[in-house]
Design a protein around this motif. Structure first.
Motif, PDB file in Angstrom:
ATOM      1  N   ALA A 160      14.984  -5.085  -2.582  1.00  0.00           N
ATOM      2  CA  ALA A 160      14.312  -5.989  -3.517  1.00  0.00           C
ATOM      3  C   ALA A 160      14.708  -5.676  -4.955  1.00  0.00           C
ATOM      4  O   ALA A 160      14.875  -6.593  -5.777  1.00  0.00           O
ATOM      5  CB  ALA A 160      12.801  -5.877  -3.348  1.00  0.00           C
ATOM      6  N   LEU A 161      14.890  -4.400  -5.273  1.00  0.00           N
ATOM      7  CA  LEU A 161      15.312  -4.016  -6.619  1.00  0.00           C
ATOM      8  C   LEU A 161      16.716  -4.527  -6.905  1.00  0.00           C
ATOM      9  O   LEU A 161      16.991  -5.046  -8.005  1.00  0.00           O
ATOM     10  CB  LEU A 161      15.245  -2.497  -6.762  1.00  0.00           C
ATOM     11  CG  LEU A 161      15.800  -1.915  -8.069  1.00  0.00           C
ATOM     12  CD1 LEU A 161      15.010  -2.456  -9.262  1.00  0.00           C
ATOM     13  CD2 LEU A 161      15.753  -0.386  -8.043  1.00  0.00           C
ATOM     14  N   VAL A 162      17.605  -4.381  -5.959  1.00  0.00           N
ATOM     15  CA  VAL A 162      18.981  -4.862  -6.151  1.00  0.00           C
ATOM     16  C   VAL A 162      18.986  -6.373  -6.355  1.00  0.00           C
ATOM     17  O   VAL A 162      19.668  -6.903  -7.247  1.00  0.00           O
ATOM     18  CB  VAL A 162      19.853  -4.459  -4.945  1.00  0.00           C
ATOM     19  CG1 VAL A 162      21.231  -5.128  -5.029  1.00  0.00           C
ATOM     20  CG2 VAL A 162      20.003  -2.944  -4.876  1.00  0.00           C
ATOM     21  N   GLU A 163      18.219  -7.084  -5.537  1.00  0.00           N
ATOM     22  CA  GLU A 163      18.165  -8.535  -5.657  1.00  0.00           C
ATOM     23  C   GLU A 163      17.579  -8.963  -6.999  1.00  0.00           C
ATOM     24  O   GLU A 163      18.070  -9.894  -7.649  1.00  0.00           O
ATOM     25  CB  GLU A 163      17.330  -9.106  -4.514  1.00  0.00           C
ATOM     26  CG  GLU A 163      17.219 -10.626  -4.522  1.00  0.00           C
ATOM     27  CD  GLU A 163      16.319 -11.139  -3.413  1.00  0.00           C
ATOM     28  OE1 GLU A 163      16.047 -12.357  -3.394  1.00  0.00           O
ATOM     29  OE2 GLU A 163      15.885 -10.331  -2.560  1.00  0.00           O
ATOM     30  N   THR A 164      16.510  -8.281  -7.426  1.00  0.00           N
ATOM     31  CA  THR A 164      15.894  -8.606  -8.715  1.00  0.00           C
ATOM     32  C   THR A 164      16.839  -8.317  -9.859  1.00  0.00           C
ATOM     33  O   THR A 164      16.951  -9.104 -10.812  1.00  0.00           O
ATOM     34  CB  THR A 164      14.590  -7.802  -8.884  1.00  0.00           C
ATOM     35  OG1 THR A 164      13.689  -8.123  -7.829  1.00  0.00           O
ATOM     36  CG2 THR A 164      13.935  -8.113 -10.222  1.00  0.00           C
ATOM     37  N   SER A 165      17.540  -7.191  -9.795  1.00  0.00           N
ATOM     38  CA  SER A 165      18.456  -6.809 -10.873  1.00  0.00           C
ATOM     39  C   SER A 165      19.586  -7.811 -11.024  1.00  0.00           C
ATOM     40  O   SER A 165      20.085  -8.038 -12.139  1.00  0.00           O
ATOM     41  CB  SER A 165      19.020  -5.410 -10.604  1.00  0.00           C
ATOM     42  OG  SER A 165      17.981  -4.452 -10.517  1.00  0.00           O
ATOM     43  N   ALA A 166      20.002  -8.413  -9.917  1.00  0.00           N
ATOM     44  CA  ALA A 166      21.100  -9.378  -9.981  1.00  0.00           C
ATOM     45  C   ALA A 166      20.691 -10.643 -10.728  1.00  0.00           C
ATOM     46  O   ALA A 166      21.569 -11.383 -11.213  1.00  0.00           O
ATOM     47  CB  ALA A 166      21.566  -9.725  -8.569  1.00  0.00           C
ATOM     48  N   ARG A 167      19.389 -10.921 -10.848  1.00  0.00           N
ATOM     49  CA  ARG A 167      18.923 -12.133 -11.511  1.00  0.00           C
ATOM     50  C   ARG A 167      18.533 -11.899 -12.967  1.00  0.00           C
ATOM     51  O   ARG A 167      18.049 -12.814 -13.639  1.00  0.00           O
ATOM     52  CB  ARG A 167      17.725 -12.711 -10.760  1.00  0.00           C
ATOM     53  CG  ARG A 167      18.031 -13.103  -9.319  1.00  0.00           C
ATOM     54  CD  ARG A 167      16.963 -14.065  -8.777  1.00  0.00           C
ATOM     55  NE  ARG A 167      15.631 -13.521  -8.909  1.00  0.00           N
ATOM     56  CZ  ARG A 167      14.998 -12.825  -7.955  1.00  0.00           C
ATOM     57  NH1 ARG A 167      15.617 -12.569  -6.808  1.00  0.00           N
ATOM     58  NH2 ARG A 167      13.776 -12.382  -8.146  1.00  0.00           N
ATOM     59  N   ILE A 168      18.711 -10.694 -13.470  1.00  0.00           N
ATOM     60  CA  ILE A 168      18.312 -10.379 -14.845  1.00  0.00           C
ATOM     61  C   ILE A 168      19.237 -11.087 -15.829  1.00  0.00           C
ATOM     62  O   ILE A 168      20.466 -11.066 -15.677  1.00  0.00           O
ATOM     63  CB  ILE A 168      18.330  -8.859 -15.066  1.00  0.00           C
ATOM     64  CG1 ILE A 168      17.155  -8.217 -14.317  1.00  0.00           C
ATOM     65  CG2 ILE A 168      18.239  -8.525 -16.551  1.00  0.00           C
ATOM     66  CD1 ILE A 168      17.119  -6.715 -14.396  1.00  0.00           C
ATOM     67  N   THR A 169      18.635 -11.701 -16.838  1.00  0.00           N
ATOM     68  CA  THR A 169      19.405 -12.433 -17.846  1.00  0.00           C
ATOM     69  C   THR A 169      19.295 -11.823 -19.229  1.00  0.00           C
ATOM     70  O   THR A 169      19.897 -12.331 -20.174  1.00  0.00           O
ATOM     71  CB  THR A 169      18.909 -13.888 -17.915  1.00  0.00           C
ATOM     72  OG1 THR A 169      17.521 -13.905 -18.250  1.00  0.00           O
ATOM     73  CG2 THR A 169      19.124 -14.588 -16.583  1.00  0.00           C
ATOM     74  N   ALA A 170      18.512 -10.771 -19.399  1.00  0.00           N
ATOM     75  CA  ALA A 170      18.299 -10.168 -20.713  1.00  0.00           C
ATOM     76  C   ALA A 170      19.600  -9.610 -21.258  1.00  0.00           C
ATOM     77  O   ALA A 170      20.484  -9.170 -20.514  1.00  0.00           O
ATOM     78  CB  ALA A 170      17.241  -9.081 -20.620  1.00  0.00           C
ATOM     79  N   ARG A 171      19.700  -9.587 -22.591  1.00  0.00           N
ATOM     80  CA  ARG A 171      20.889  -9.077 -23.253  1.00  0.00           C
ATOM     81  C   ARG A 171      20.592  -7.807 -24.050  1.00  0.00           C
ATOM     82  O   ARG A 171      21.370  -7.421 -24.899  1.00  0.00           O
ATOM     83  CB  ARG A 171      21.456 -10.148 -24.196  1.00  0.00           C
ATOM     84  CG  ARG A 171      22.040 -11.349 -23.474  1.00  0.00           C
ATOM     85  CD  ARG A 171      23.309 -10.951 -22.713  1.00  0.00           C
ATOM     86  NE  ARG A 171      23.884 -12.095 -22.002  1.00  0.00           N
ATOM     87  CZ  ARG A 171      23.635 -12.363 -20.727  1.00  0.00           C
ATOM     88  NH1 ARG A 171      22.817 -11.580 -20.031  1.00  0.00           N
ATOM     89  NH2 ARG A 171      24.179 -13.400 -20.149  1.00  0.00           N
TER      90      ARG A 171
END
Length: 734
Positions: free
Chosen positions: A563-574
């Protein structure tokens, strides 16, 4: 004879008289009430029972009191005549229960029935009386009533103790002892608690800040002399002074108690008995209007010593000549209830103070051991630690960001097993060991080999996992290829793991687990550890974390990692703070364990300027209470305004600088900083552990400064509110 069957034949008067005279039922006939109820006839049973015969004279009348004539001879309480006299005087008769005398002098209870006999004109001329011995019934009834009264009293006592336990269960209620004393006034006229905190003090509640043992300053013991006490509001009528300090003996555990404290004698001015006597006389007199003669003092005992006193007053007045025997001979049930309440109060006070002491110790350890992040040139670093509140704000998770030299950064994240003070202590030891070797050595595997050796020798009682990594800026090299990433914008990473979850590398929308360099837990390294290398480029994000971020009761650790890997892949912050905020909002809104996170991002000036950020419009930081945190807060605001495209960065930088500076100068504990993009401006929140509100001043007299809140007021709308044990100050940029 058969013809007489079913017919009723009235007995002859002689037969009736014979049967009445010979019955075992006590019967008698009296004259009219106006004639003094003379006994004109009695049967043998009545004479045998009472010793009275017909014609016996009535005792002399008592003026103003009703009389039953000759029947007064058998009444134990002549006042019982007042029960029957009105009914007999009116000619109605009736049945009455009276305590009577037997002929042998013994007493018995009797139901006496008076039946009037009227003549043709309706005038009562006689009363036929019957007397039934109901002693057995009355005794049984009395026993039942006594049993019922005892049961009711016991239920009331149990209810009182239950209410006492409930009051003592709320450690933060400031009037628990006062309310318990008021409950006790259902069994004694007056009661109060006194705690021995820096001397005896009347107590409405439990002072959590007092030492767990409860012993404060001792009162002076009386060693002789006879000077009158100038503070005594009620000097002894006998001019005598008591030389035994029974209250101090009770506080010192020399006697078990309870003890009698007489309030009509003098005690040494600075003794415990003397102080308590002065306070009690004033207090009881003010509350009841009665000057007490004596009180009973019970010890409120803790685990090792007496913490205070429970004082009860039995209602006697000064000058009544009470003695120890008379005062302490209170009913056993009352004394038992008071002693149970005193014991429970002592246990609760001791537990409350012991809990407070451990909680303060845990908070002190947490404040001392919470990592301090170093600012690193060329890297965007965000760190966060969220302890689970159920674990008293202390645990074994930790992180470190170490600026080893101008070109090398050390990153550590670890987790010691447990959530108690021992885990925190083990974490502190391990953190110090890793820090020492990190500044001395350069290769992560070598650092952990040395840590293994030292930890085994130190015999740290808890196992631990960690990841240690170093980042080195690549030496600058010239490049003639347009658009090629120059070497000074990339970093070399080396890392090794000791039983810890793998860090994540976020690059271009993909996520990779850095699972190289694995090894056993710290202290169990029996084989040489390995170092794994990576090259980091602008825009890359490193994520270090502890298992509290992904561990849940309803899923395995493997599922949580996915779940962490999946969530991290959707991060858009810069920015690093935005990455951390997205992770916390999606994965750690209600953590079941301590959470520690370190986010490291290599800034990418080109992509950051052209790609919009869709990250959450909030940021959070936990800063140590030190001057360096003011600069970190300014840097955090600038990066957040840049990420959100807000134009108020200059004003926001100044406002956050003043708020965090106030927290550093006037607060204590770590400082929590939160930023919010509200859509119509920037909201800044700064929280510290000092509950005192900020004040706008005209500056400090004769020295520089003191205008901080005036600056904030010019640039923003602001306010404050209590938060936890401290305060939260907010400001919204105008």
């Amino acid at each position: 004879m058969a013809g007489l069957a079913g017919q009723h034949v009235a007995p002859s008067p002689d037969l009736f008289a014979e049967m009445v005279a010979g019955t075992s039922l006590c019967m008698f006939v009296t004259g009219a009430y106006e004639d003094g109820l003379p006994l004109v006839w009695v049967n043998d049973a009545f004479t045998a029972k009472t010793g009275l015969t017909a014609g016996v004279a009535a005792p002399p009348p008592v003026p103003g009191r009703a009389s039953l004539g000759p029947l007064e001879h058998v009444l134990v309480e002549p006042s019982d005549a007042a029960l029957a006299a009105p009914a007999l005087a009116s000619g109605e008769g009736g049945t009455f229960t009276m305590q009577c005398l037997r002929a042998d002098g013994a007493t018995y209870w009797s139901h006496v029935t008076f039946t009037p006999r009227r003549d043709v004109l309706g005038t009562v001329t006689h009363f036929l009386g019957t007397s039934v011995d109901v002693s057995a019934y009355v005794d049984e009834r009395s026993a039942q009533l006594q049993t019922l009264a005892v049961e009711r009293r016991q239920r009331a006592d149990l209810d009182l103790i239950a209410q006492t336990t409930e009051l003592l269960g709320d450690l933060e209620y400031p009037y628990a002892l006062r309310d318990i004393a008021e409950l006790l006034r259902s069994v004694v006229p007056w009661a109060a608690f006194y705690l021995n905190d820096d001397g005896l003090l009347h107590a409405d509640g439990i002072d959590m800040a007092a030492p767990p043992g409860g012993r404060g300053r001792r009162h002076a013991r009386y060693v002789g002399g006879s000077d009158a006490d100038p503070l005594d509001p009620a000097p002894s009528a006998h001019g005598a002074r008591e030389t035994v300090d029974a209250v101090q003996d009770l506080l010192d555990g020399l006697v078990d108690g309870p003890v009698l404290l007489r309030l009509d004698v003098e005690y040494a001015p600075y003794s415990a008995s003397g102080w308590l006597r002065r306070d009690l006389v004033r207090r009881v007199l003010d509350e009841t209007g009665v000057r007490p003669g004596s009180v009973v003092v019970h010890a409120v005992g803790g685990r090792r010593q007496v913490l205070g006193l429970l004082v009860t007053w039995n209602g006697d007045e000064a000058g009544a000549g009470a003695t120890t025997a008379s005062v302490l001979s209170e009913p056993d049930d009352v004394r038992t209830v008071v002693e149970v309440v005193a014991r429970r109060a002592g246990t609760a006070i001791d537990n409350a103070r012991l809990y407070a002491r451990e909680h303060h110790l845990a908070e002190a350890l947490q404040r001392a051991m919470l990592p301090e992040q170093a600012d690193v040139t060329g890297l965007d670093v965000w760190t966060y630690y969220a302890p689970n509140a159920e674990h008293a704000q202390v645990g074994g998770d930790w992180y470190d960001v170490l600026d080893i030299d101008g070109s090398t950064v050390g990153l550590v994240i670890g987790d010691v097993v447990g959530h108690d003070v021992e885990a925190a202590a083990a974490m502190g030891q391990l953190r110090s060991v890793v820090r020492s070797y990190a500044y001395e050595l350069t290769t992560p595997s070598v650092v952990l080999d040395r840590v293994d050796m030292l930890v085994q020798g130190m015999r740290i009682p808890r196992s631990a996992s960690l990841v240690y990594a170093t980042l080195r800026r690549r030496a600058p090299e010239e490049s003639d290829v347009p658009g090629e990433v120059s070497a000074d914008e990339s970093w070399d990473m080396e890392y090794t793991r000791a039983g810890h979850l793998p860090p994540l590398l976020l690059r271009g929308g993909t996520v990779r687990q850095l699972d190289g360099g694995g090894g056993s837990l710290v202290g169990f390294g029996f084989v040489e550890r390995r170092t794994t290398t990576e090259v980091l480029y602008p825009g890359d994000v490193l994520l270090f974390y502890t298992d509290g971020l992904i561990e849940r009761r309803d899923r395995s650790l493997k599922v949580g990692l996915e779940a962490l890997v999946e969530t991290s892949a959707r991060i858009t912050a810069r920015d690093a703070a935005g990455v951390g905020e997205e992770l916390l909002s999606r994965l750690a809104d209600a953590p079941e364990d301590d959470v520690a996170i370190v986010v490291v991002r290599l800034p990418d000036p080109v992509a950051d300027a052209t790609t919009p950020s869709l990250s959450p419009r909030s940021r959070r930081w936990l800063l140590p209470s030190e001057p360096a945190s003011i600069g970190r807060a300014r840097h955090a605001v600038l990066r957040s305004c840049q990420a959100w495209g807000l134009p108020e960065s200059a004003s926001a930088e100044l406002v956050v600088s003043e708020l965090v500076a106030n927290g550093v100068l006037h607060g204590w504990g770590h400082i929590s900083l939160r930023l919010f993009d509200t859509g119509d401006g920037l909201r800044i929140e700064v929280e510290d552990a000092n509950p005192a509100p900020p004040v706008t001043t005209d500056g400090h007299p004769n020295r520089v400064g003191g205008f901080g809140m005036q600056i904030v007021e010019r640039l923003a709308d602001w306010g404050w509110r209590p938060a936890g044990s401290g305060k939260l100050v907010w400001a919204k940029i105008k």
